[in-house]
Design a protein around this motif. Sequence first.
Motif, mmCIF file in Angstrom:
data_model
loop_
_atom_site.group_PDB
_atom_site.id
_atom_site.type_symbol
_atom_site.label_atom_id
_atom_site.label_comp_id
_atom_site.label_asym_id
_atom_site.label_seq_id
_atom_site.Cartn_x
_atom_site.Cartn_y
_atom_site.Cartn_z
ATOM 1 N N ALA A 160 -5.771 -8.941 6.714
ATOM 2 C CA ALA A 160 -6.705 -8.979 5.583
ATOM 3 C C ALA A 160 -7.421 -7.646 5.421
ATOM 4 C CB ALA A 160 -7.711 -10.112 5.781
ATOM 5 N N VAL A 161 -7.848 -7.058 6.538
ATOM 6 C CA VAL A 161 -8.528 -5.761 6.480
ATOM 7 C C VAL A 161 -7.577 -4.681 5.980
ATOM 8 C CG1 VAL A 161 -9.647 -3.964 7.849
ATOM 9 C CG2 VAL A 161 -10.200 -6.369 8.256
ATOM 10 N N MET A 162 -6.360 -4.673 6.503
ATOM 11 C CA MET A 162 -5.377 -3.680 6.082
ATOM 12 C C MET A 162 -5.044 -3.821 4.603
ATOM 13 S SD MET A 162 -2.758 -3.656 9.329
ATOM 14 C CE MET A 162 -1.757 -2.361 8.615
ATOM 15 N N TRP A 163 -4.982 -5.058 4.124
ATOM 16 C CA TRP A 163 -4.701 -5.275 2.706
ATOM 17 C C TRP A 163 -5.817 -4.695 1.843
ATOM 18 C CZ3 TRP A 163 -7.203 -8.885 -0.754
ATOM 19 C CH2 TRP A 163 -6.574 -8.994 -1.997
ATOM 20 N N GLY A 164 -7.058 -4.945 2.227
ATOM 21 C CA GLY A 164 -8.175 -4.399 1.468
ATOM 22 C C GLY A 164 -8.186 -2.883 1.465
ATOM 23 N N VAL A 165 -7.947 -2.280 2.630
ATOM 24 C CA VAL A 165 -7.900 -0.820 2.718
ATOM 25 C C VAL A 165 -6.713 -0.282 1.928
ATOM 26 C CG1 VAL A 165 -7.643 1.133 4.292
ATOM 27 C CG2 VAL A 165 -9.089 -0.797 4.937
ATOM 28 N N GLY A 166 -5.592 -0.991 2.014
ATOM 29 C CA GLY A 166 -4.411 -0.556 1.270
ATOM 30 C C GLY A 166 -4.637 -0.574 -0.232
ATOM 31 N N LEU A 167 -5.305 -1.608 -0.730
ATOM 32 C CA LEU A 167 -5.610 -1.651 -2.155
ATOM 33 C C LEU A 167 -6.541 -0.522 -2.555
ATOM 34 C CD1 LEU A 167 -6.153 -5.388 -3.203
ATOM 35 C CD2 LEU A 167 -4.298 -3.860 -3.842
ATOM 36 N N ALA A 168 -7.541 -0.263 -1.715
ATOM 37 C CA ALA A 168 -8.500 0.792 -2.035
ATOM 38 C C ALA A 168 -7.841 2.162 -2.093
ATOM 39 C CB ALA A 168 -9.631 0.795 -1.008
ATOM 40 N N LYS A 183 3.267 3.017 -5.650
ATOM 41 C CA LYS A 183 1.840 3.310 -5.584
ATOM 42 C C LYS A 183 1.172 2.664 -4.369
ATOM 43 C CE LYS A 183 1.864 5.662 -9.402
ATOM 44 N NZ LYS A 183 1.644 7.126 -9.404
ATOM 45 N N PHE A 184 1.682 1.497 -3.960
ATOM 46 C CA PHE A 184 1.119 0.849 -2.783
ATOM 47 C C PHE A 184 1.369 1.703 -1.540
ATOM 48 C CE2 PHE A 184 1.792 -3.426 -4.981
ATOM 49 C CZ PHE A 184 0.453 -3.568 -5.279
ATOM 50 N N PRO A 185 0.362 1.892 -0.696
ATOM 51 C CA PRO A 185 0.579 2.631 0.547
ATOM 52 C C PRO A 185 1.298 1.765 1.579
ATOM 53 C CG PRO A 185 -1.676 1.856 0.448
ATOM 54 C CD PRO A 185 -1.047 1.479 -0.867
ATOM 55 N N VAL A 186 1.754 2.389 2.642
ATOM 56 C CA VAL A 186 2.459 1.662 3.703
ATOM 57 C C VAL A 186 1.575 0.562 4.280
ATOM 58 C CG1 VAL A 186 3.501 1.893 5.991
ATOM 59 C CG2 VAL A 186 3.901 3.656 4.258
ATOM 60 N N MET A 187 0.264 0.819 4.348
ATOM 61 C CA MET A 187 -0.654 -0.160 4.929
ATOM 62 C C MET A 187 -0.634 -1.475 4.160
ATOM 63 S SD MET A 187 -4.700 0.335 5.842
ATOM 64 C CE MET A 187 -4.279 1.739 6.892
ATOM 65 N N TRP A 188 -0.502 -1.381 2.829
ATOM 66 C CA TRP A 188 -0.449 -2.607 2.033
ATOM 67 C C TRP A 188 0.802 -3.404 2.375
ATOM 68 C CZ3 TRP A 188 2.846 -4.953 -1.378
ATOM 69 C CH2 TRP A 188 2.314 -5.954 -2.174
ATOM 70 N N TYR A 189 1.936 -2.737 2.483
ATOM 71 C CA TYR A 189 3.178 -3.428 2.822
ATOM 72 C C TYR A 189 3.124 -4.039 4.217
ATOM 73 C CZ TYR A 189 5.470 -1.502 -1.318
ATOM 74 O OH TYR A 189 5.816 -1.195 -2.612
ATOM 75 N N VAL A 190 2.510 -3.338 5.149
ATOM 76 C CA VAL A 190 2.376 -3.881 6.505
ATOM 77 C C VAL A 190 1.513 -5.138 6.490
ATOM 78 C CG1 VAL A 190 1.480 -3.436 8.819
ATOM 79 C CG2 VAL A 190 2.741 -1.642 7.604
ATOM 80 N N ALA A 191 0.424 -5.108 5.728
ATOM 81 C CA ALA A 191 -0.461 -6.264 5.656
ATOM 82 C C ALA A 191 0.268 -7.481 5.097
ATOM 83 C CB ALA A 191 -1.679 -5.924 4.800
ATOM 84 N N VAL A 192 0.980 -7.285 3.989
ATOM 85 C CA VAL A 192 1.727 -8.399 3.398
ATOM 86 C C VAL A 192 2.821 -8.869 4.357
ATOM 87 C CG1 VAL A 192 3.216 -9.094 1.488
ATOM 88 C CG2 VAL A 192 1.223 -7.662 1.047
ATOM 89 N N GLY A 193 3.490 -7.928 5.017
ATOM 90 C CA GLY A 193 4.526 -8.294 5.977
ATOM 91 C C GLY A 193 3.973 -9.126 7.127
ATOM 92 N N LEU A 194 2.772 -8.780 7.599
ATOM 93 C CA LEU A 194 2.157 -9.555 8.679
ATOM 94 C C LEU A 194 1.875 -10.988 8.249
ATOM 95 C CD1 LEU A 194 -0.364 -6.977 10.214
ATOM 96 C CD2 LEU A 194 1.687 -7.914 11.299
ATOM 97 N N VAL A 195 1.364 -11.161 7.040
ATOM 98 C CA VAL A 195 1.056 -12.513 6.572
ATOM 99 C C VAL A 195 2.340 -13.312 6.349
ATOM 100 C CG1 VAL A 195 0.013 -13.839 4.707
ATOM 101 C CG2 VAL A 195 -1.137 -11.817 5.582
ATOM 102 N N VAL A 196 3.357 -12.672 5.778
ATOM 103 C CA VAL A 196 4.646 -13.354 5.640
ATOM 104 C C VAL A 196 5.165 -13.756 7.016
ATOM 105 C CG1 VAL A 196 7.059 -13.079 4.969
ATOM 106 C CG2 VAL A 196 5.255 -12.219 3.472
ATOM 107 N N GLY A 197 5.059 -12.843 7.973
ATOM 108 C CA GLY A 197 5.500 -13.148 9.325
ATOM 109 C C GLY A 197 4.745 -14.317 9.942
ATOM 110 N N LEU A 198 3.431 -14.387 9.699
ATOM 111 C CA LEU A 198 2.639 -15.499 10.228
ATOM 112 C C LEU A 198 3.061 -16.821 9.592
ATOM 113 C CD1 LEU A 198 -0.908 -13.862 10.352
ATOM 114 C CD2 LEU A 198 0.488 -14.547 12.308
ATOM 115 N N CYS A 199 3.321 -16.805 8.294
ATOM 116 C CA CYS A 199 3.780 -18.032 7.629
ATOM 117 C C CYS A 199 5.130 -18.475 8.180
ATOM 118 C CB CYS A 199 3.870 -17.807 6.116
ATOM 119 S SG CYS A 199 2.280 -17.606 5.281
ATOM 120 N N VAL A 200 6.029 -17.527 8.369
ATOM 121 C CA VAL A 200 7.345 -17.850 8.924
ATOM 122 C C VAL A 200 7.205 -18.339 10.355
ATOM 123 C CG1 VAL A 200 9.582 -16.895 9.581
ATOM 124 C CG2 VAL A 200 8.535 -16.224 7.406
ATOM 125 N N TRP A 201 6.385 -17.654 11.136
ATOM 126 C CA TRP A 201 6.136 -18.059 12.526
ATOM 127 C C TRP A 201 5.568 -19.474 12.560
ATOM 128 C CZ3 TRP A 201 1.956 -15.415 16.105
ATOM 129 C CH2 TRP A 201 2.106 -15.889 17.405
#
Length: 749
Positions: A160-168, A183-201
């Motif tokens: 969640a923190v990484m997503w907010g920083v990534g958007l900023a 336009k999205f930085p790598v941090m935004w993609y990592v944040a979304v990837g983590l949440v997708v991973g948690l849902c899959v997990w």
Amino acid sequence: MALPLQDEVSAPVARANAWWKIRYLELGLAACGLATAVLILLDIGGVPFAQFKLVVCLAVPGWAAMSRLRPSFDPAARVVWTVAVSTVVYTVVAVTMVWTRFWQPRPAAAVLVLAASAVIVIFPADANSGSRHRAVAERENGARPRPNGLLPWLTLGVAAVMWGVGLASTGRGRLDDFGLLTKFPVMWYVAVGLVVGLCVWGVAAPKMFSALFMSVSLTSLVVMLYASATLLAAVPRYPWTYKHIAVTNFITANGSVDPSIDIYNRWPGFFSLSAFLGEVMGYRNALDYAAWAETAFALVDAVLVLAIARTISNRARVYWTAAIVFTVSDWVNQNYYAPQALSYSLYLSMCLLALTFLRGVPVKWMVSFEGRLRSLRIVKRLKNRPLATLVQKWEQAPSALQGAAVAGLILFQAVIVVSHQLTPYIAVFALSPLFMLGYLKPKWLGPVLLLEAIAYLIPNVDFIRGKYGLFSGFNIFANTGYKPPDTNTIAQGAWVFSGTTLARGAVVLTLLTGVLALAGFVRRLLGGEVRTTVAVAWLAFAPALALLAQSYGGEARFRVYLFALPWLAIGVGWLFWSGPVRSRRMVLGASATLVVMAMLFTVVNFQPEAQNRVSQDDVAASQWLDAHVGPNDTVFDTKHFFPLLIGPNYPHYVRWGGVTSLLDYLTASNGDITVAGLQKYANHLRGAKNNYIIISDDLERWAVESNITEARLLPKLEKVLASGSDAQEVFSNGSVRIYKVAGSGAKSS
């Protein structure tokens, strides 16, 4: 014998404690209702107060109805029904007000909230309500979901923190053919990837995570995928949103509708509700809140799909997978501020209501047909346990609340009928056959749903036939094969990863979802679960019947996928988790599928942003025009997604000659551009009092990049207007300039 005695003594105490906990919550909700009524009547606004008033208004009336019902409810169903009931009540009140021209939304809302609060105080809720569903066995091999450790929660917090920083830190420069993807930085993609991973997990782990963690993870995923673009835009993104904003503002300003203007005034449900709640919140301009519709409807629909899947199956992996698949496969973008979004949510609410309270026993010949399908069953027993014990069967629903459910279904359909043109008929295609075949009861309710839709269409049929055509032919191939004009011409030299290539991800995602769902239906049938499979498969197929009659402006195929998606998502969940055991192959298959779907959705959702985005300067110019253009004036623009329809005066534009193409004039001029020539051209069209010419840098850039030959004349036109004595610059905000040229109507007046 001491233990049973202890249980007998502790059970009443536990029930009493549960009653008081619910009672305290209800009294707190009633107090919030009282405070909200005061805020509404005093018209106290501001963002925090507006949000508070909206939440309480959507919670109190619905809760007053839902908590009075004694039979147990699924918690997810209770949440969405609470919101849906409140929404339906407000819509009925709002539509009645605009039809009778008695527009008093704030007093009406205050009375409704106070009355509902009084019901909550006077009639306490049943402490046992919902207890059985809270005890639903979310079993996998007989084990309950494990409590989450600290690591998953920490990971979610970091994401969640990484997503907010990534958007900023997302780039604010001009978008190209890749949209927001670059336009999205790598941090935004990592944040979304983590949440997708948690849902899959969460769905693939040996023992399921808790419902609380899965709820927070799914909510986070919805917000990240559906709110990111909204947060990066200063105004509502989609150009086609603004005509809906205009209709809402028209109702807010006039307190009524005018059926002679357009089709929206003839189907005013959504717009009346929006204007009603806008007044309650303290917003008189729908532009102030329209942007958040996409996230709000996405959250509501995800919970609806979850609740529907929980009603059909008691396996946690199935219904959480279905909710995730729905979230990462809904690329149609129906969640924006529009009647379709509201009607879609109400349609899913109808399905949930019917599947919960109106299940019945099919007619005899259908039972015989089910028997033939059941003979295909290839797995009958596992360790001496019938496979049917692992899944919830289609059992006949109790009759205690059938009357209330039937009344609710009729009322929900009525609200949909006055809000949207297509959704009522898809509801009929989907639900009426199930009523007629006995899967749902009573049988007469199917024809009633159809009569509601037809009864409202009859007085409007001439208008529909004249403007749009009632039927576009019973040619399913023609209605499916419509191709809209290709406007994706920006940066065409971007090799194989051009926008056109990336847009094909939507086709891949659609086919992937459909094929996997079909495989899931087949697996369920082979496993012996026929009745639920037949019902869900029909609900997935039924929307395709709309293609027999209408292309819906070329969008019918998208609507078919949209209305089929909840049921296809359930089919995908069945494919991986309807087996008797959790196998390694299914875990890997489910994990890979969810990850691939999330990746495809990210591309499909964020790549077209350059075509979707409306600039804040264009919106400001449109608001100025709405305030200054009269009914006898003409506006010249390039007609490329400029948000001209935005305010309460939008009917000025829908009259013949109110808007004309600037590019058409440039073509007719043959390069000989003068103010006198423009006046002559305008007078020939209409003889307007004043002519307003819009020069927008964004639209000029679009014309150039689209290889429109007339675009080369736009700078010359502006130079002539800026230097001509008969033209006046009346508005400028840097990127948009508006010039006024007097017309022949000015002399006569």
